[in-house]
Motif scaffolding. Sequence first.
Motif, PDB file in Angstrom:
ATOM      1  N   ILE A   1       0.827  -1.206   0.000  1.00 58.20           N
ATOM      2  CA  ILE A   1       0.000   0.000   0.000  1.00 58.20           C
ATOM      3  C   ILE A   1       0.864   1.259   0.000  1.00 58.20           C
ATOM      4  CG2 ILE A   1      -1.778   1.301   1.221  1.00 58.20           C
ATOM      5  CD1 ILE A   1      -2.715  -1.359   2.443  1.00 58.20           C
ATOM      6  N   ARG A   2       0.628   2.118  -0.995  1.00 57.57           N
ATOM      7  CA  ARG A   2       1.268   3.433  -1.036  1.00 57.57           C
ATOM      8  C   ARG A   2       0.184   4.526  -0.987  1.00 57.57           C
ATOM      9  NH1 ARG A   2       6.615   3.302  -2.799  1.00 57.57           N
ATOM     10  NH2 ARG A   2       6.660   5.500  -2.114  1.00 57.57           N
ATOM     11  N   GLY A   3      -0.624   4.617  -2.038  1.00 53.04           N
ATOM     12  CA  GLY A   3      -1.761   5.527  -1.983  1.00 53.04           C
ATOM     13  C   GLY A   3      -2.881   4.908  -1.158  1.00 53.04           C
ATOM     14  N   TRP A   4      -3.553   5.737  -0.335  1.00 53.08           N
ATOM     15  CA  TRP A   4      -4.535   5.179   0.610  1.00 53.08           C
ATOM     16  C   TRP A   4      -5.652   6.179   0.852  1.00 53.08           C
ATOM     17  CZ3 TRP A   4      -5.974   6.477   5.748  1.00 53.08           C
ATOM     18  CH2 TRP A   4      -6.617   5.468   6.486  1.00 53.08           C
ATOM     19  N   MET A   5      -6.851   5.647   1.007  1.00 51.93           N
ATOM     20  CA  MET A   5      -8.010   6.487   1.287  1.00 51.93           C
ATOM     21  C   MET A   5      -8.910   5.760   2.270  1.00 51.93           C
ATOM     22  SD  MET A   5     -10.637   8.183  -1.489  1.00 51.93           S
ATOM     23  CE  MET A   5     -10.721   6.677  -2.475  1.00 51.93           C
TER      24      MET A   5
ATOM     25  N   ARG B   1      -1.167   0.644  -5.093  1.00 54.14           N
ATOM     26  CA  ARG B   1       0.285   0.473  -5.099  1.00 54.14           C
ATOM     27  C   ARG B   1       0.992   1.748  -5.561  1.00 54.14           C
ATOM     28  NH1 ARG B   1       1.597  -4.962  -4.710  1.00 54.14           N
ATOM     29  NH2 ARG B   1      -0.186  -6.380  -4.929  1.00 54.14           N
ATOM     30  N   LYS B   2       0.231   2.699  -6.095  1.00 52.32           N
ATOM     31  CA  LYS B   2       0.800   3.916  -6.663  1.00 52.32           C
ATOM     32  C   LYS B   2       0.756   5.072  -5.664  1.00 52.32           C
ATOM     33  CE  LYS B   2      -0.847   2.677 -11.304  1.00 52.32           C
ATOM     34  NZ  LYS B   2      -1.711   3.112 -12.426  1.00 52.32           N
ATOM     35  N   VAL B   3       1.786   5.887  -5.704  1.00 55.30           N
ATOM     36  CA  VAL B   3       1.806   7.127  -4.945  1.00 55.30           C
ATOM     37  C   VAL B   3       0.866   8.126  -5.632  1.00 55.30           C
ATOM     38  CG1 VAL B   3       3.268   9.045  -4.187  1.00 55.30           C
ATOM     39  CG2 VAL B   3       4.158   6.701  -4.170  1.00 55.30           C
ATOM     40  N   ASN B   4       0.220   8.990  -4.842  1.00 54.97           N
ATOM     41  CA  ASN B   4      -0.699  10.007  -5.369  1.00 54.97           C
ATOM     42  C   ASN B   4      -1.839   9.382  -6.173  1.00 54.97           C
ATOM     43  OD1 ASN B   4       0.961  12.085  -4.309  1.00 54.97           O
ATOM     44  ND2 ASN B   4       2.273  11.959  -6.127  1.00 54.97           N
ATOM     45  N   ALA B   5      -2.333   8.236  -5.700  1.00 52.27           N
ATOM     46  CA  ALA B   5      -3.368   7.512  -6.447  1.00 52.27           C
ATOM     47  C   ALA B   5      -4.730   8.187  -6.359  1.00 52.27           C
ATOM     48  CB  ALA B   5      -3.464   6.084  -5.939  1.00 52.27           C
TER      49      ALA B   5
END
Length: 341
Positions: free
Chosen positions: A122-126, A145-149
Amino acid sequence: MSFQNAPLFKTEQQLRGRAELLQKATTALTAELELPQLLEQVMDYLGGVVSYDSVCLFLVEGDGGTVRAVAGRGFDKPNEIIDRLYKSDTLFSIVARQKSPLVLQDTLNDDRFCRWGGAEHIRGWMCLPLIWREKIIGFMTVDSRKVNAYNNEDAKYAQAFANQAASAIQISRLFTEAQALAISDPLTGVYNRRYFFELAGQHVASARESNQTASAIMIDVDNYKKVNDTYGHLSGDQILKVVTECFTSVLSEEEILARMGGDEFIILLPNQNRAQAEHVAERLRSTLEHAAIRVKDAEVAVTASFGVAEIDPARMDLDDMINRADQALYFSKNAGRNTVS
């Protein structure tokens, strides 16, 4: 259409598409009353709302200090995450207090993020609050898995979906609770009299078709009225709960315990003859006799009397078996109580 109006037209199409998806999701979710199937549908429709690599649904338990992960997808080790209790962490507390979504652009740069169950991808999270009538009933975490998702627009749209999901989840939970109340004794949590006879009738019919046997145990708590008169009705209720716990600690899942009313219980033992049923009854009697039961700082000795009967293979009649178990119970009471007949 002019070149200048193209972005506006595209935005209008996106908004219309989102509105249609939300309407479709709402219709589908509110039609499903079984919680496990509903949670699967929530995750299905979420994929049309916002892309994700993993997702987890948490429901609040108790006073709100803990949450249980009830469903999830996309995790390498789901058994280390799903159906486990967690203390509400800092991020959940923020979301609960604000009652609005929280987005992390990169979890590696935020010390508040806890990687429960080793979710290293987990990189991008909400995190979206599940709100029903202004009350937080759970959370939905959406992972990438992406940053700034995810951005604020994603969060706004996902929250609109989460609001519909929360309503459907709560309706499902209320439906489940209503079903439980229809078949359970509200004090002890075991089956009630009505449902016991429905379930026992099915077992006896099955035993008749397969040429099997069944037995019943009738139980009466000894001197229960004296306990009520001495310590009060609330203490009497407490004792019935402890008695139930003693019995359930001995019985298997196949053995059906119910409260008939007052201080009287009944057990159906499918595929067990009288000798086997007497053995079970003796274990129940001994367990209760040696239980340490405290009422108002006093230790109370609680015992019970037991009556056992096996179904008549010639008749295979449930009522006849229960009547004979009831007669055996009264024989135990007349013989001095705290015994099996």
